[in-house]
Enzyme design. Structure first.
Site, PDB file in Angstrom:
ATOM      1  N   LEU A  49       0.335  -1.061  -0.330  1.00  0.00           N
ATOM      2  CA  LEU A  49      -0.014  -0.338   0.021  1.00  0.00           C
ATOM      3  C   LEU A  49       1.146   1.401   0.028  1.00  0.00           C
ATOM      4  O   LEU A  49       2.220   1.152   0.425  1.00  0.00           O
ATOM      5  CB  LEU A  49      -0.891   0.086   1.249  1.00  0.00           C
ATOM      6  CG  LEU A  49      -1.638  -1.290   1.349  1.00  0.00           C
ATOM      7  CD1 LEU A  49      -2.524  -0.708   2.551  1.00  0.00           C
ATOM      8  CD2 LEU A  49      -2.033  -1.790   0.402  1.00  0.00           C
ATOM      9  N   ASN A 118       4.398  -8.286   6.856  1.00  0.00           N
ATOM     10  CA  ASN A 118       4.719  -7.131   7.667  1.00  0.00           C
ATOM     11  C   ASN A 118       4.083  -6.318   8.378  1.00  0.00           C
ATOM     12  O   ASN A 118       4.727  -5.258   9.139  1.00  0.00           O
ATOM     13  CB  ASN A 118       5.928  -7.532   7.047  1.00  0.00           C
ATOM     14  CG  ASN A 118       6.122  -5.960   6.195  1.00  0.00           C
ATOM     15  OD1 ASN A 118       5.028  -5.733   5.346  1.00  0.00           O
ATOM     16  ND2 ASN A 118       6.812  -4.843   6.209  1.00  0.00           N
ATOM     17  N   GLU A 119       2.796  -5.990   8.533  1.00  0.00           N
ATOM     18  CA  GLU A 119       2.031  -4.920   9.008  1.00  0.00           C
ATOM     19  C   GLU A 119       2.221  -4.349  10.119  1.00  0.00           C
ATOM     20  O   GLU A 119       2.369  -3.419  10.713  1.00  0.00           O
ATOM     21  CB  GLU A 119       0.941  -5.053   8.537  1.00  0.00           C
ATOM     22  CG  GLU A 119       0.385  -4.736   7.133  1.00  0.00           C
ATOM     23  CD  GLU A 119       0.202  -5.897   6.644  1.00  0.00           C
ATOM     24  OE1 GLU A 119       0.707  -6.647   6.757  1.00  0.00           O
ATOM     25  OE2 GLU A 119      -0.414  -5.529   5.674  1.00  0.00           O
TER      26      GLU A 119
HETATM   27  C1  LIG Z   1      -8.116  -2.905  13.840  1.00  0.00           C
HETATM   28  C2  LIG Z   1      -7.952  -2.671  12.408  1.00  0.00           C
HETATM   29  C3  LIG Z   1      -9.023  -2.246  11.239  1.00  0.00           C
HETATM   30  C4  LIG Z   1      -8.138  -1.829   9.791  1.00  0.00           C
HETATM   31  C5  LIG Z   1      -6.858  -1.742   9.567  1.00  0.00           C
HETATM   32  C6  LIG Z   1      -5.871  -1.147   9.646  1.00  0.00           C
HETATM   33  C7  LIG Z   1      -4.827  -0.271   9.185  1.00  0.00           C
HETATM   34  C8  LIG Z   1      -3.627  -1.338   8.264  1.00  0.00           C
HETATM   35  C9  LIG Z   1      -3.939  -1.695   7.629  1.00  0.00           C
HETATM   36  C10 LIG Z   1      -2.691  -1.097   6.506  1.00  0.00           C
HETATM   37  C11 LIG Z   1      -2.601  -2.594   6.097  1.00  0.00           C
HETATM   38  C12 LIG Z   1      -1.621  -2.460   5.133  1.00  0.00           C
HETATM   39  C13 LIG Z   1      -0.302  -2.774   4.158  1.00  0.00           C
HETATM   40  C14 LIG Z   1       1.046  -2.094   3.898  1.00  0.00           C
HETATM   41  O1  LIG Z   1       1.218  -2.759   2.415  1.00  0.00           O
HETATM   42  S1  LIG Z   1       1.757  -0.877   4.074  1.00  0.00           S
HETATM   43  C15 LIG Z   1       2.981  -0.733   3.491  1.00  0.00           C
HETATM   44  C16 LIG Z   1       4.507  -1.552   3.525  1.00  0.00           C
HETATM   45  N1  LIG Z   1       5.504  -1.941   3.334  1.00  0.00           N
HETATM   46  C17 LIG Z   1       6.092  -1.812   3.245  1.00  0.00           C
HETATM   47  O2  LIG Z   1       7.015  -2.143   4.167  1.00  0.00           O
HETATM   48  C18 LIG Z   1       7.354  -1.696   1.971  1.00  0.00           C
HETATM   49  C19 LIG Z   1       8.369  -0.455   2.623  1.00  0.00           C
HETATM   50  N2  LIG Z   1       9.184  -0.312   1.312  1.00  0.00           N
HETATM   51  C20 LIG Z   1      10.378  -0.893   1.372  1.00  0.00           C
HETATM   52  O3  LIG Z   1      10.232  -1.864   2.311  1.00  0.00           O
HETATM   53  C21 LIG Z   1      11.442  -0.799   0.039  1.00  0.00           C
HETATM   54  O4  LIG Z   1      10.586   0.402  -0.473  1.00  0.00           O
HETATM   55  C22 LIG Z   1      11.303  -1.555  -0.760  1.00  0.00           C
HETATM   56  C23 LIG Z   1      10.179  -2.141  -1.099  1.00  0.00           C
HETATM   57  C24 LIG Z   1      11.926  -2.893  -0.316  1.00  0.00           C
HETATM   58  C25 LIG Z   1      12.188  -1.314  -2.294  1.00  0.00           C
HETATM   59  O5  LIG Z   1      13.497  -0.779  -1.553  1.00  0.00           O
HETATM   60  P1  LIG Z   1      14.509   0.000  -2.229  1.00  0.00           P
HETATM   61  O6  LIG Z   1      14.809  -0.304  -3.387  1.00  0.00           O
HETATM   62  O7  LIG Z   1      15.785   0.460  -1.352  1.00  0.00           O
HETATM   63  O8  LIG Z   1      13.710   1.587  -1.896  1.00  0.00           O
HETATM   64  P2  LIG Z   1      13.779   2.289  -1.159  1.00  0.00           P
HETATM   65  O9  LIG Z   1      13.059   2.155   0.118  1.00  0.00           O
HETATM   66  O10 LIG Z   1      14.697   3.966  -1.344  1.00  0.00           O
HETATM   67  O11 LIG Z   1      12.390   2.865  -1.385  1.00  0.00           O
HETATM   68  C26 LIG Z   1      12.178   4.281  -2.590  1.00  0.00           C
HETATM   69  C27 LIG Z   1      11.020   5.307  -2.051  1.00  0.00           C
HETATM   70  O12 LIG Z   1      10.015   4.480  -2.371  1.00  0.00           O
HETATM   71  C28 LIG Z   1       9.384   4.938  -0.644  1.00  0.00           C
HETATM   72  N3  LIG Z   1       8.536   4.210  -0.722  1.00  0.00           N
HETATM   73  C29 LIG Z   1       9.086   2.888  -0.589  1.00  0.00           C
HETATM   74  N4  LIG Z   1       7.773   2.119   0.221  1.00  0.00           N
HETATM   75  C30 LIG Z   1       6.426   3.264   0.166  1.00  0.00           C
HETATM   76  C31 LIG Z   1       5.410   2.462   0.191  1.00  0.00           C
HETATM   77  N5  LIG Z   1       4.701   1.416   0.176  1.00  0.00           N
HETATM   78  N6  LIG Z   1       4.311   3.847   0.288  1.00  0.00           N
HETATM   79  C32 LIG Z   1       5.070   5.120  -0.209  1.00  0.00           C
HETATM   80  N7  LIG Z   1       6.361   5.402  -0.480  1.00  0.00           N
HETATM   81  C33 LIG Z   1       7.364   4.316  -0.123  1.00  0.00           C
HETATM   82  C34 LIG Z   1      10.722   5.241   0.113  1.00  0.00           C
HETATM   83  O13 LIG Z   1      10.185   5.862   1.211  1.00  0.00           O
HETATM   84  C35 LIG Z   1      11.585   5.811  -0.684  1.00  0.00           C
HETATM   85  O14 LIG Z   1      10.977   7.118  -1.409  1.00  0.00           O
HETATM   86  P3  LIG Z   1      12.146   8.875  -1.304  1.00  0.00           P
HETATM   87  O15 LIG Z   1      11.129   9.115  -1.564  1.00  0.00           O
HETATM   88  O16 LIG Z   1      12.744   8.542  -0.642  1.00  0.00           O
HETATM   89  O17 LIG Z   1      13.013   8.356  -3.175  1.00  0.00           O
END
Ligand SMILES: CC/C=C\C/C=C\CCCC/C=C/C(=O)SCCNC(=O)CCNC(=O)[C@H](O)C(C)(C)COP(=O)(O)OP(=O)(O)OC[C@H]1O[C@@H](n2cnc3c(N)ncnc32)[C@H](O)[C@@H]1OP(=O)(O)O
Length: 243
Positions: A49, A118-119
């Protein structure tokens, strides 16, 4: 279908909307019976997300975003097409969810390509329909452990736990996806589709019944100051990783 939302294929509102539109187009095309879902950017299947959609926005935006995510899940999980995920990169959280709602998952063998819900590592909770989707794939006990610990599995472990169906060398990913597709397309469509519907209906019904309540839950959860702080800190950590 190649996922293409730079830099990390996060599931933004726009991306989710386009995915649904494209899926509908493919399903309405009688010449199309199957779909291989992969990423345009080897190394990252999808970062899940889009955190920017969940940070610092207003309740109406959170509701619109969550509804679009539900719509995408319902569309892909119930697709009449054979859907094979050719996972050519990291697939955390929503990226893992997207793979789990396909019919078959093939992961490229690279230790960096981890997959899982991994939430909890972000201080948030995988909603019940994420959990249901995982339980349907790897069973209750393995899901409980994976969800509580927020495990991201490297390929060999993902295969062992059943989160993916096959792990193959990176250069064999596309050809394997095509031969898997051929195997699935050898089954008469109507029989396979009805079986898929029968297997998935209880999970679909569960979400459909709770849809509005689930949106309200998400909006009130994500609007909390403590959750906003956790998400902001997590984003900051991601950004600092580079420096
Ligand atoms: C009781 C409960 C009731 C209701 C529930 C309520 C809410 C909860 C539900 C929510 C469920 C959530 C689900 C999700 O999917 S949350 C998102 C989880 N994702 C992650 O944890 C992944 C995070 N990202 C990474 O680990 C790495 O970015 C990745 C994918 C391995 C790639 O690594 P790499 O190539 O090194 O790239 P960077 O990390 O340098 O990232 C580049 C750039 O992208 C931005 N970014 C990364 N991930 C996201 C993202 N998910 N969303 C937005 N932006 C993201 C990162 O910040 C960098 O940005 P920059 O500006 O620095 O260039």
């Amino acid at each position: 279908m190649k996922l293409k939302n730079p830099p990390v294929n996060s599931l933004s509102l726009e991306m989710l909307t386009e995915l649904v539109i494209n899926l509908e187009k493919l399903e309405n095309d009688k010449a199309v019976r199957g779909l291989v879902l992969t990423s345009e950017y080897p190394g990252i299947f999808s970062a899940g997300l889009d955190l920017m959609e969940m940070c610092g926005r207003n309740p109406a935006h959170y509701a619109e975003y969550w509804k679009a995510l539900q719509e995408f899940w319902l569309k892909l999980y119930q697709s009449s097409l054979v859907v094979v995920a050719a996972i050519n990169g990291a697939s955390p959280a929503g990226g893992c969810l997207m793979s789990l709602i396909c019919d078959y998952r093939i992961l490229a063998d690279n230790p960096k390509y981890t997959i899982g819900l991994n939430e909890t590592l972000l201080g948030i909770v995988a909603p019940f329909w994420f959990k249901d989707t995982m339980v349907n794939t790897i069973g209750h006990r393995a899901s409980e452990r994976a969800l509580q610990l927020g495990l991201l599995f490297p390929p060999a472990e993902a295969l062992q736990v059943g989160l993916v169906d096959q792990v193959v060398p990176e250069d064999k990913l596309q050809s394997t996806a095509l031969s898997v597709m051929a195997q699935w397309l050898a089954i008469p469509d109507h029989a396979r589709q009805l079986t898929k519907t029968m297997m998935r209906k209880p999970t679909v019904d569960h979400l459909v019944k709770q849809r509005d309540a689930d949106i309200q839950n998400f909006v009130s959860f994500v609007s909390r100051d403590s959750i906003q702080k956790s998400l902001q800190m997590y984003l900051q950590k991601l950004r600092q990783k580079k420096s």
